[in-house]
Design an enzyme around this catalytic site. Structure first.
Site, PDB file in Angstrom:
ATOM      1  N   LYS A 120       0.830  -1.207   0.000  1.00 37.62           N
ATOM      2  CA  LYS A 120       0.000   0.000   0.000  1.00 37.62           C
ATOM      3  C   LYS A 120       0.860   1.250   0.000  1.00 37.62           C
ATOM      4  O   LYS A 120       0.645   2.178  -0.781  1.00 37.62           O
ATOM      5  CB  LYS A 120      -0.945  -0.008   1.199  1.00 37.62           C
ATOM      6  CG  LYS A 120      -1.937   1.156   1.229  1.00 37.62           C
ATOM      7  CD  LYS A 120      -1.444   2.366   1.982  1.00 37.62           C
ATOM      8  CE  LYS A 120      -1.387   2.093   3.464  1.00 37.62           C
ATOM      9  NZ  LYS A 120      -1.050   3.331   4.262  1.00 37.62           N
ATOM     10  N   ASP A 138      -5.903   1.029   1.159  1.00 37.68           N
ATOM     11  CA  ASP A 138      -5.803   1.135   2.611  1.00 37.68           C
ATOM     12  C   ASP A 138      -7.092   0.606   3.215  1.00 37.68           C
ATOM     13  O   ASP A 138      -7.938   0.040   2.528  1.00 37.68           O
ATOM     14  CB  ASP A 138      -5.507   2.576   3.044  1.00 37.68           C
ATOM     15  CG  ASP A 138      -6.703   3.502   2.847  1.00 37.68           C
ATOM     16  OD1 ASP A 138      -7.700   3.103   2.200  1.00 37.68           O
ATOM     17  OD2 ASP A 138      -6.646   4.637   3.348  1.00 37.68           O
TER      18      ASP A 138
END
Length: 210
Positions: A120, A138
């Protein structure tokens, strides 16, 4: 999820939120990378509350690599997991200096080798810092994508693949930010505001409760 339905969802979200931008405050790629590492499991607002002092004290990778760990801990003490994060950002700085001649790498393979950077974080750095095509997932993006109906999966990689398959590449960064805004404001983990949601008619959850 059909492409037509997805287009309607993104249009409604953009009409509602405008064009949101990353909330982390940074002036350059160094500050972005450090802020992204600090933002894990805490809010951008909390990171912003300590990053100003951190970057004033340590304005570049070299100074942070040479920093006293306890001093870094003291500066970022108010954010979650501050001891681990202090160690991460100091070690990351050393790695970039020693292994990349002091230049933040601009490719996924090398970024995820750095301490404190996962998939991420690497995608955020690539998309926001380098303008590359990348889609970061996320906790907000993961929740919103599942609730709306893009995918049904607990695996964030699966969410990333589903989103990048159905969305035009030019929209990846925009949709990432829109989903974060939506997850923070209306599509919250607890008690989502489905009746106030601009995309409730296109959402698997929202449409079923009306």
């Amino acid at each position: 999820m059909t492409k037509d339905r997805s287009i309607k969802i993104i249009k409604e979200l953009q009409n509602y939120y405008g064009q949101p931008k990353i909330e982390l405050r940074f002036k350059n790629i160094y500050e972005l990378v450090i802020s992204v590492v600090l933002s894990a499991q805490t809010t951008d607002k909390q990171v912003n509350s300590v990053s100003g002092e951190l970057f004033n004290r340590y304005p570049d990778l070299k100074s942070l690599a040479d920093a006293d760990l306890s001093d870094v801990e003291d500066i970022i003490r108010s954010i979650g997991l501050y001891k681990s994060k202090a160690r991460y950002i100091v070690n990351l700085s050393k790695e970039v200096i020693n292994n990349h001649k002091g230049e933040i790498p601009d490719n996924f393979k090398e970024l995820i080798k750095l301490t404190g950077i996962g998939r991420k974080s690497a995608n955020v750095i690539l998309s926001v810092g380098f303008g590359c095509s990348a889609f970061a997932v996320d906790t907000h993006v993961h929740r919103v994508a599942n609730r709306i109906g893009y995918i049904n999966s607990n695996n964030r990689y699966d969410v990333e693949m589903a989103m990048t398959t159905i969305l035009p590449e030019k929209d990846w960064v925009k949709v990432h930010q829109l989903f974060i805004s939506h997850g923070r404001e209306l599509c919250k983990a607890r008690n989502p505001s489905c009746f106030d949601c601009p995309i409730r008619l296109y959402c698997d959850v929202g449409n079923n409760i009306l």
